[in-house]
Design a protein around this motif. Structure first.
Motif, PDB file in Angstrom:
ATOM      1  N   GLY A  76       5.926  -4.019 -26.466  1.00  0.00           N
ATOM      2  CA  GLY A  76       6.465  -2.679 -26.285  1.00  0.00           C
ATOM      3  C   GLY A  76       7.301  -2.215 -27.469  1.00  0.00           C
ATOM      4  N   ASN A  77       7.539  -3.125 -28.390  1.00  0.00           N
ATOM      5  CA  ASN A  77       8.356  -2.829 -29.567  1.00  0.00           C
ATOM      6  C   ASN A  77       7.442  -2.408 -30.706  1.00  0.00           C
ATOM      7  N   GLY A  78       7.538  -1.190 -31.136  1.00  0.00           N
ATOM      8  CA  GLY A  78       6.657  -0.679 -32.182  1.00  0.00           C
ATOM      9  C   GLY A  78       7.056  -1.097 -33.587  1.00  0.00           C
ATOM     10  N   GLU A  79       8.017  -1.994 -33.699  1.00  0.00           N
ATOM     11  CA  GLU A  79       8.497  -2.373 -35.027  1.00  0.00           C
ATOM     12  C   GLU A  79       7.745  -3.542 -35.652  1.00  0.00           C
ATOM     13  N   TRP A  80       6.915  -4.219 -34.897  1.00  0.00           N
ATOM     14  CA  TRP A  80       6.127  -5.315 -35.466  1.00  0.00           C
ATOM     15  C   TRP A  80       4.847  -4.730 -36.062  1.00  0.00           C
ATOM     16  N   SER A  81       4.202  -5.510 -36.913  1.00  0.00           N
ATOM     17  CA  SER A  81       2.937  -5.070 -37.498  1.00  0.00           C
ATOM     18  C   SER A  81       2.076  -6.283 -37.819  1.00  0.00           C
ATOM     19  N   TYR A  82       0.891  -6.018 -38.281  1.00  0.00           N
ATOM     20  CA  TYR A  82      -0.026  -7.089 -38.676  1.00  0.00           C
ATOM     21  C   TYR A  82      -0.934  -6.575 -39.773  1.00  0.00           C
ATOM     22  N   ILE A  83      -1.580  -7.511 -40.433  1.00  0.00           N
ATOM     23  CA  ILE A  83      -2.555  -7.156 -41.460  1.00  0.00           C
ATOM     24  C   ILE A  83      -3.736  -8.116 -41.346  1.00  0.00           C
ATOM     25  N   CYS A  84      -4.908  -7.600 -41.594  1.00  0.00           N
ATOM     26  CA  CYS A  84      -6.127  -8.403 -41.606  1.00  0.00           C
ATOM     27  C   CYS A  84      -6.558  -8.535 -43.063  1.00  0.00           C
ATOM     28  N   CYS A  85      -6.475  -9.735 -43.597  1.00  0.00           N
ATOM     29  CA  CYS A  85      -6.865  -9.992 -44.987  1.00  0.00           C
ATOM     30  C   CYS A  85      -8.310 -10.466 -45.019  1.00  0.00           C
ATOM     31  N   MET A  86      -9.177  -9.652 -45.591  1.00  0.00           N
ATOM     32  CA  MET A  86     -10.596  -9.986 -45.647  1.00  0.00           C
ATOM     33  C   MET A  86     -10.839 -11.166 -46.584  1.00  0.00           C
ATOM     34  N   ARG A  87     -11.559 -12.148 -46.062  1.00  0.00           N
ATOM     35  CA  ARG A  87     -11.962 -13.309 -46.854  1.00  0.00           C
ATOM     36  C   ARG A  87     -13.306 -12.965 -47.487  1.00  0.00           C
ATOM     37  N   ALA A  88     -13.290 -12.713 -48.795  1.00  0.00           N
ATOM     38  CA  ALA A  88     -14.521 -12.306 -49.471  1.00  0.00           C
ATOM     39  C   ALA A  88     -14.446 -12.622 -50.956  1.00  0.00           C
ATOM     40  N   LYS A  89     -15.594 -12.822 -51.545  1.00  0.00           N
ATOM     41  CA  LYS A  89     -15.736 -13.007 -52.988  1.00  0.00           C
ATOM     42  C   LYS A  89     -14.770 -14.050 -53.544  1.00  0.00           C
ATOM     43  N   GLY A  90     -14.601 -15.153 -52.786  1.00  0.00           N
ATOM     44  CA  GLY A  90     -13.764 -16.258 -53.231  1.00  0.00           C
ATOM     45  C   GLY A  90     -12.274 -16.046 -53.041  1.00  0.00           C
TER      46      GLY A  90
END
Length: 98
Positions: A76-90
């Motif tokens: 319920g806390n909008g202060e957290w976040s995330y990121i998706c780091c694409m694994r590509a091209k080594g």
């Protein structure tokens, strides 16, 4: 015959104008982005980073982050976040997505 040639050229011109909007900001198509392998990073409200593991596709990446936030009573806390780091091209983080 001339009508058929003109019609064929018109169809080719129309189809070549269609592009994948993800290509405007990425080296990959939208479909490739959705299905790629990602490293998932979670950011607490304090901005501390935590690696959550790997996910297959953006949907799974988001689900992993949201599930983790819920397990930490942060959903319920909008202060957290995330990121998706694409694994590509080594690279372990070739592109960042959400």
């Amino acid at each position: 015959m001339r009508t058929r040639t003109t019609l064929s050229l018109l169809i080719i011109a129309t189809l070549s104008g269609c592009s994948d909007e993800c290509r405007e900001y990425s080296d990959f198509s939208c479909r490739e982005i959705e299905k790629a392998s990602y490293n998932v990073y979670f950011y607490y409200p304090s901005e501390t980073e935590e690696y959550l593991g790997q996910a297959q596709g953006l949907s799974q990446c988001g689900s992993l982050a949201h599930g983790f936030a819920s397990s930490k009573n942060l959903s319920g806390n909008g202060e957290w976040s995330y990121i998706c780091c694409m694994r590509a091209k080594g690279s372990e983080c070739y592109e960042k997505h959400r």
